[in-house]
Design an enzyme around this catalytic site. Structure first.
Site, short mmCIF file in Angstrom:
data_model
loop_
_atom_site.label_atom_id
_atom_site.label_comp_id
_atom_site.label_asym_id
_atom_site.label_seq_id
_atom_site.Cartn_x
_atom_site.Cartn_y
_atom_site.Cartn_z
CG ASP A 108 -9.88 2.06 -17.30
OD1 ASP A 108 -9.67 3.23 -16.95
OD2 ASP A 108 -10.85 1.71 -17.99
N GLY A 112 -8.99 8.53 -16.01
CA GLY A 112 -9.42 8.41 -14.62
C GLY A 112 -8.34 7.69 -13.85
CG HIS A 113 -4.86 8.36 -14.22
ND1 HIS A 113 -3.89 9.06 -14.86
CD2 HIS A 113 -5.43 7.56 -15.15
CE1 HIS A 113 -3.87 8.69 -16.15
NE2 HIS A 113 -4.79 7.79 -16.35
CE LYS A 162 -20.57 -6.11 -14.91
NZ LYS A 162 -21.68 -7.02 -14.89
CE LYS A 202 -3.24 5.19 -18.42
NZ LYS A 202 -4.25 4.15 -18.61
N GLY A 203 -2.11 5.37 -12.79
CA GLY A 203 -2.05 6.39 -11.75
C GLY A 203 -1.16 5.97 -10.60
CD GLN A 245 -7.17 8.68 -22.83
OE1 GLN A 245 -6.34 9.35 -23.42
NE2 GLN A 245 -7.86 9.15 -21.80
P1 IMO Z 1 -7.49 6.02 -18.47
O1 IMO Z 1 -6.45 7.10 -18.56
C1 IMO Z 1 -10.35 3.51 -20.47
C2 IMO Z 1 -12.32 5.07 -24.05
C3 IMO Z 1 -13.81 5.33 -23.97
C4 IMO Z 1 -14.23 5.04 -25.39
C5 IMO Z 1 -13.06 5.60 -26.19
C6 IMO Z 1 -13.27 7.00 -26.72
O2 IMO Z 1 -8.28 5.99 -17.23
O3 IMO Z 1 -6.86 4.72 -18.78
P2 IMO Z 1 -13.22 9.39 -25.58
O4 IMO Z 1 -14.10 9.98 -24.52
O5 IMO Z 1 -11.77 9.37 -25.23
O6 IMO Z 1 -13.47 10.00 -26.94
O7 IMO Z 1 -13.72 7.87 -25.69
O8 IMO Z 1 -11.95 5.60 -25.32
N1 IMO Z 1 -11.51 5.72 -23.02
C7 IMO Z 1 -10.96 5.09 -21.97
N2 IMO Z 1 -11.05 3.82 -21.56
N3 IMO Z 1 -9.57 4.34 -19.78
C8 IMO Z 1 -9.43 5.61 -20.19
O9 IMO Z 1 -8.54 6.44 -19.63
C9 IMO Z 1 -10.18 6.06 -21.30
N4 IMO Z 1 -10.32 7.24 -21.94
C10 IMO Z 1 -11.12 7.02 -23.01
O10 IMO Z 1 -14.42 4.46 -23.05
O11 IMO Z 1 -14.28 3.65 -25.61
MG MG Z 2 -10.13 5.08 -16.98
#
Ligand code: IMO
Ligand code: MG
Length: 430
Positions: free
Chosen positions: A13, A40-41, A304, A16-17, A224
């Site tokens: 988060d 989530g981008h 949140k 990056k998007g 991530q």
């Molecule tokens: P972006 O690309 C933030 C976190 C989840 C959880 C852990 C494992 O938007 O940055 P999973 O469903 O991947 O097995 O969950 O990773 N998590 C993220 N946190 N941004 C993301 O993606 C995430 N994708 C997974 O909240 O703690």
């Molecule tokens: Mg995210």
């Protein structure tokens, strides 16, 4: 001509998007190489908001080739749904501009259910996942029982593969006291979605090799963040893929020499979703305020986000584990108006001072941050498009971060809008 890989330098988060979208203007190809629709981008382009989970962020720009690499776990229903949603927003998605690796692992309902089951289960199994089935799908991949995209092209081979996978899953189901999965239902689930995703299938390693040889610029889009990496992150509170920059090579089929400049994205503070250690987390009104100003709610799950100060020790570590050449610092404007700002510069662990984040789960939970305090700024950084627009104290904050993390800030993002970006160094010019 260098390629660029964009990776999260914190817990995801980081914004990056927007950066990928902004860089994609200079790229010919945009590639996802790990993760799945847990990402989530959010892209804001001329006031229109696009939310992407699985598709590379380049897809909203005409004339760019978007590629989903073999390192991604692909929920075919999620792919079909996202294509449909974006098409509804006026984005054209065809084989012309989207290719998906034939050897990408599929996420099935089996995986989603298992993910959700573990999350709802008794204490000890909860990670705070996105419940998208990401972890269980990767387990099946390394367990050598996964169904892959190419298998949908040969439906006659599917029943045997499904049986093989269900031998494992139904044993688990029985252990949980649940009904077994029916092979027929899974076959139907796959056969019905196959025509929607097969048109995009390709040998991505070869496609990318051709593109590279033709001198095309490739942008790798990480999902991530490095602290969620299954090896280098806050294990077990991580995602199930390698999220560090090295994965761009294995997750796409292009060798490491093709990866190029590593741009790490970091927020000017820190957030995390889900469970797990977070040394600089704030539990007071300052944390609340950062969350509100920064709109820190998940794109995928609406949860949140936990908020805290910038932790330079962590980012210095991810600069190492991802080989980050430069940072894009995002959301600096959220810190506008704070009287003082803290930066985590090290930890106390059992009475000792350390300058790194220890690997053990117990130690990660016990460390206490050591802070440096710097004076805030009263002016606004929001929407700034040059250094000259920034308050002196904000520049000082950025410079201090560079010093502490051992990497330069190459890009500064001052709002979600694509054009509110200050460029210090163009990553494509290596
Ligand atoms: P972006 O690309 C933030 C976190 C989840 C959880 C852990 C494992 O938007 O940055 P999973 O469903 O991947 O097995 O969950 O990773 N998590 C993220 N946190 N941004 C993301 O993606 C995430 N994708 C997974 O909240 O703690
Ligand atoms: Mg995210």
């Amino acid at each position: 001509m260098a390629n660029v890989v964009v990776v999260g330098a914190q817990w995801g988060d980081e914004g990056k998007g927007k950066i990928v979208d902004w860089l994609s203007e200079q790229a010919d190809v945009v590639v996802r190489f790990q993760g799945g629709h847990n990402a989530g981008h959010t892209l804001v382009i001329g006031g229109t908001v696009y939310k992407l989970s699985l598709l590379p962020s380049g897809v909203v720009r005409p004339g760019k080739l978007s590629v989903i690499g073999n390192g991604v776990v692909l929920d075919p229903h999620a792919l079909a749904g996202e294509v449909e949603r974006l098409t509804g927003q006026g984005v054209s998605i065809t084989r012309e501009n989207l290719r998906v690796a034939e050897n990408a692992t599929l996420i099935l309902s089996v995986h989603r259910e298992l993910d959700a089951l573990r999350e709802s289960g008794s204490a000890g199994t909860k990670i705070g996942t996105t419940k998208r089935g990401i972890g269980p799908a990767y387990e099946d991949k390394v367990g050598r029982r996964a169904i892959r995209l190419m298998d949908l092209a040969d439906l006659s081979s599917l029943p045997e593969k499904i049986e093989r996978m269900l031998t494992h899953h139904n044993a688990l189901r029985r252990g949980f006291g649940l009904d077994e999965f029916s092979a027929d239902a899974i076959y139907e689930e796959l056969a019905s979605v196959a025509p929607k995703v097969l048109p995009y299938m390709d040998a991505v390693w070869r496609l990318l090799d051709d593109q590279r040889r033709a001198g095309k610029r490739i942008l790798f889009e990480g999902a991530q963040g490095a602290l969620l990496d299954v090896d280098h992150g806050t294990y077990p509170f991580v995602t199930s893929s390698n999220t560090v920059a090295g994965q761009a090579a294995t997750g796409s089929g292009l060798g490491p020499g093709g990866v190029g400049y590593v741009l790490g994205i970091a927020k000017a503070y820190t957030t995390r979703v889900g469970e797990g250690p977070f040394p600089t987390e704030l539990f007071d009104e300052v944390g609340e305020l950062i969350g509100q100003k920064g709109k820190e709610f998940g794109v995928v799950t609406g949860r949140k986000r936990r908020c805290g100060w910038f932790d330079a020790t962590l980012v210095r570590q991810t600069v190492s584990t991802s080989g980050i050449d430069g940072i894009a610092l995002t959301k600096l404007d959220i810190l506008d108006g704070f009287e003082t700002i803290k930066i985590g510069v090290g930890y106390k662990l059992d009475g000792e001072t350390i300058d790194y984040f220890p690997a053990s789960q117990g130690a990660q939970a016990r460390v206490e941050p050591i802070y440096e305090e710097i004076e805030g700024w009263s002016g606004s950084t929001a929407g700034a498009r040059s250094w000259a627009d920034l308050p002196a104290q904000a520049i000082k904050y950025v410079r201090r971060i560079e010093e502490l993390i051992g990497a330069p800030v190459a890009v500064l993002s001052t709002s979600p809008e694509r054009d509110d970006t200050i460029l210090m160094k163009n990553p494509f010019e290596g």
